[in-house]
Design a protein around this motif. Structure first.
Motif, PDB file in Angstrom:
ATOM      1  N   GLY A   1       0.828  -1.201   0.000  1.00 20.47           N
ATOM      2  CA  GLY A   1       0.000   0.000   0.000  1.00 20.47           C
ATOM      3  C   GLY A   1       0.859   1.246   0.000  1.00 20.47           C
ATOM      4  N   THR A   2       0.194   2.394   0.106  1.00 19.62           N
ATOM      5  CA  THR A   2       0.925   3.652   0.140  1.00 19.62           C
ATOM      6  C   THR A   2       1.534   3.841   1.525  1.00 19.62           C
ATOM      7  OG1 THR A   2      -1.037   4.868   0.807  1.00 19.62           O
ATOM      8  CG2 THR A   2      -0.599   4.702  -1.567  1.00 19.62           C
ATOM      9  N   GLY A   3       2.524   4.678   1.577  1.00 15.88           N
ATOM     10  CA  GLY A   3       3.201   4.973   2.838  1.00 15.88           C
ATOM     11  C   GLY A   3       4.609   5.455   2.559  1.00 15.88           C
ATOM     12  N   PRO A   4       5.339   5.802   3.606  1.00 16.75           N
ATOM     13  CA  PRO A   4       6.688   6.321   3.414  1.00 16.75           C
ATOM     14  C   PRO A   4       7.558   5.327   2.666  1.00 16.75           C
ATOM     15  CG  PRO A   4       6.000   6.543   5.708  1.00 16.75           C
ATOM     16  CD  PRO A   4       4.969   5.715   5.017  1.00 16.75           C
ATOM     17  N   GLY A   5       8.337   5.844   1.767  1.00 17.28           N
ATOM     18  CA  GLY A   5       9.297   5.034   1.021  1.00 17.28           C
ATOM     19  C   GLY A   5      10.658   5.700   1.055  1.00 17.28           C
ATOM     20  N   GLY A   6      11.667   4.893   1.039  1.00 15.44           N
ATOM     21  CA  GLY A   6      13.022   5.421   1.060  1.00 15.44           C
ATOM     22  C   GLY A   6      13.482   5.860  -0.314  1.00 15.44           C
ATOM     23  N   THR A   7      14.260   6.926  -0.336  1.00 15.06           N
ATOM     24  CA  THR A   7      14.925   7.376  -1.553  1.00 15.06           C
ATOM     25  C   THR A   7      16.379   7.653  -1.202  1.00 15.06           C
ATOM     26  OG1 THR A   7      14.490   9.733  -1.219  1.00 15.06           O
ATOM     27  CG2 THR A   7      12.798   8.462  -2.383  1.00 15.06           C
ATOM     28  N   ARG A   8      17.193   7.832  -2.198  1.00 13.67           N
ATOM     29  CA  ARG A   8      18.600   8.118  -1.950  1.00 13.67           C
ATOM     30  C   ARG A   8      18.924   9.560  -2.356  1.00 13.67           C
ATOM     31  NH1 ARG A   8      21.772   2.993  -4.250  1.00 13.67           N
ATOM     32  NH2 ARG A   8      21.088   3.907  -6.184  1.00 13.67           N
ATOM     33  N   ASP A   9      17.992  10.459  -2.054  1.00 19.88           N
ATOM     34  CA  ASP A   9      18.192  11.866  -2.365  1.00 19.88           C
ATOM     35  C   ASP A   9      17.539  12.721  -1.281  1.00 19.88           C
ATOM     36  OD1 ASP A   9      15.447  11.811  -2.857  1.00 19.88           O
ATOM     37  OD2 ASP A   9      15.667  11.811  -5.025  1.00 19.88           O
ATOM     38  N   GLU A  10      17.359  14.006  -1.563  1.00 15.32           N
ATOM     39  CA  GLU A  10      16.824  14.937  -0.565  1.00 15.32           C
ATOM     40  C   GLU A  10      15.356  14.687  -0.219  1.00 15.32           C
ATOM     41  OE1 GLU A  10      16.115  16.685  -4.592  1.00 15.32           O
ATOM     42  OE2 GLU A  10      17.849  15.768  -3.624  1.00 15.32           O
ATOM     43  N   HIS A  11      14.689  13.802  -0.947  1.00 18.28           N
ATOM     44  CA  HIS A  11      13.280  13.509  -0.671  1.00 18.28           C
ATOM     45  C   HIS A  11      13.087  12.386   0.354  1.00 18.28           C
ATOM     46  CE1 HIS A  11      12.257  16.269  -3.837  1.00 18.28           C
ATOM     47  NE2 HIS A  11      13.032  15.606  -4.658  1.00 18.28           N
ATOM     48  N   ASP A  12      14.165  11.747   0.776  1.00 17.22           N
ATOM     49  CA  ASP A  12      14.081  10.696   1.780  1.00 17.22           C
ATOM     50  C   ASP A  12      13.590  11.293   3.102  1.00 17.22           C
ATOM     51  OD1 ASP A  12      14.914   7.824   2.505  1.00 17.22           O
ATOM     52  OD2 ASP A  12      15.783   9.043   4.108  1.00 17.22           O
ATOM     53  N   PRO A  13      12.737  10.571   3.842  1.00 18.44           N
ATOM     54  CA  PRO A  13      12.237  11.112   5.117  1.00 18.44           C
ATOM     55  C   PRO A  13      13.345  11.578   6.068  1.00 18.44           C
ATOM     56  CG  PRO A  13      10.963   9.186   4.518  1.00 18.44           C
ATOM     57  CD  PRO A  13      12.099   9.285   3.524  1.00 18.44           C
ATOM     58  N   LEU A  14      14.452  10.854   6.123  1.00 18.71           N
ATOM     59  CA  LEU A  14      15.558  11.264   6.996  1.00 18.71           C
ATOM     60  C   LEU A  14      16.130  12.608   6.556  1.00 18.71           C
ATOM     61  CD1 LEU A  14      17.692  10.757   9.229  1.00 18.71           C
ATOM     62  CD2 LEU A  14      19.071   9.700   7.426  1.00 18.71           C
TER      63      LEU A  14
ATOM     64  N   ARG B   1      14.736  14.921   4.763  1.00 22.08           N
ATOM     65  CA  ARG B   1      13.752  15.984   4.964  1.00 22.08           C
ATOM     66  C   ARG B   1      13.714  16.411   6.426  1.00 22.08           C
ATOM     67  NH1 ARG B   1       9.215  13.127   1.880  1.00 22.08           N
ATOM     68  NH2 ARG B   1       8.070  13.601   3.774  1.00 22.08           N
ATOM     69  N   LEU B   2      13.764  15.450   7.353  1.00 25.06           N
ATOM     70  CA  LEU B   2      13.779  15.769   8.771  1.00 25.06           C
ATOM     71  C   LEU B   2      15.062  16.497   9.150  1.00 25.06           C
ATOM     72  CD1 LEU B   2      12.448  15.627  11.540  1.00 25.06           C
ATOM     73  CD2 LEU B   2      13.466  13.340  11.821  1.00 25.06           C
ATOM     74  N   GLN B   3      16.198  16.040   8.636  1.00 26.71           N
ATOM     75  CA  GLN B   3      17.471  16.719   8.906  1.00 26.71           C
ATOM     76  C   GLN B   3      17.423  18.166   8.415  1.00 26.71           C
ATOM     77  OE1 GLN B   3      20.039  13.941   6.871  1.00 26.71           O
ATOM     78  NE2 GLN B   3      20.857  13.167   8.812  1.00 26.71           N
ATOM     79  N   SER B   4      16.864  18.362   7.234  1.00 24.33           N
ATOM     80  CA  SER B   4      16.761  19.699   6.687  1.00 24.33           C
ATOM     81  C   SER B   4      15.864  20.594   7.547  1.00 24.33           C
ATOM     82  CB  SER B   4      16.225  19.623   5.248  1.00 24.33           C
ATOM     83  OG  SER B   4      16.043  20.896   4.715  1.00 24.33           O
ATOM     84  N   ARG B   5      14.778  20.022   7.998  1.00 17.92           N
ATOM     85  CA  ARG B   5      13.832  20.784   8.824  1.00 17.92           C
ATOM     86  C   ARG B   5      14.435  21.168  10.175  1.00 17.92           C
ATOM     87  NH1 ARG B   5       8.083  18.290  10.484  1.00 17.92           N
ATOM     88  NH2 ARG B   5       9.448  16.515  10.343  1.00 17.92           N
ATOM     89  N   LEU B   6      15.204  20.252  10.772  1.00 13.73           N
ATOM     90  CA  LEU B   6      15.778  20.523  12.085  1.00 13.73           C
ATOM     91  C   LEU B   6      17.131  21.236  12.021  1.00 13.73           C
ATOM     92  CD1 LEU B   6      14.906  17.246  14.005  1.00 13.73           C
ATOM     93  CD2 LEU B   6      13.661  19.419  13.959  1.00 13.73           C
ATOM     94  N   GLY B   7      17.672  21.356  10.815  1.00  8.29           N
ATOM     95  CA  GLY B   7      18.952  22.062  10.674  1.00  8.29           C
ATOM     96  C   GLY B   7      20.085  21.138  10.967  1.00  8.29           C
TER      97      GLY B   7
END
Length: 173
Positions: free
Chosen positions: A152-165, A167-173
């Motif tokens: 089904g749908t849900g978080p998926g890993g990528t090997r670029d800036e769209h990966d959840p990790l 995105r979170l790193q970018s948001r938290l600095g």
């Protein structure tokens, strides 16, 4: 990373060494070659299946393979023993390295290996890093044709800036 504390705390040293190994794995899996480079001292040496050379030569060898032949990798570290010897250490980390790519039935890009990272770590310039690594492949099995689509749908890993990790790193600095 590793500011020297004198006398240094052995448990802190062990944790810093473990973090080096984990950052290396994240770097490979997420295609963040700066993390892979940072796991080694600049004059570090790597021995992999099919490769022996400096860290810069290793990066030039591994990155194109990761980008060209593999859709993803996942390195899972299990047992990890660190033997401290002053400013040097022996780190032995057991792990599983999963690889996948296209075509899905190609056993050369869809495989899992049992690995041991045997590392000569040294503390220099205020940080622990790999001086020399032996990536020991203990076994390999083919995973060709075994991957199935997500249910089904849900978080998926990528090997670029769209990966959840990332995105979170970018948001938290």
């Amino acid at each position: 990373m590793g500011e020297a504390v004198y006398p240094r705390d052995p448990e802190r040293d062990r944790q810093q060494i473990r973090d080096v190994v984990l950052r290396y794995c994240r770097g490979i899996d997420r295609l963040q070659m700066d993390l892979v480079r940072d796991a080694f001292h600049p004059d570090g040496i790597d021995h992999h299946t099919g490769f022996d050379g400096t860290v810069e030569e290793y990066l030039a060898w591994v990155e194109p393979q990761l980008r060209t032949y593999l859709s993803g990798t996942m390195h899972i570290i299990g047992n990890h023993l660190v033997d401290l010897h002053g400013d040097e250490a022996i780190s032995e980390a057991y792990g599983t390295a999963v690889h996948w790519g296209e075509p899905a039935d190609n056993r050369r890009v869809n495989f899992t290996s049992g690995v041991r990272y045997v590392d000569h770590m040294t503390f220099r310039d205020g940080r622990w890093a790999i001086q020399e690594r032996w990536a020991v492949r203990e076994w390999t099995r083919s995973d060709a044709g075994r991957l199935i689509p997500k249910e089904g749908t849900g978080p998926g890993g990528t090997r670029d800036e769209h990966d959840p990790l990332r995105r979170l790193q970018s948001r938290l600095g």
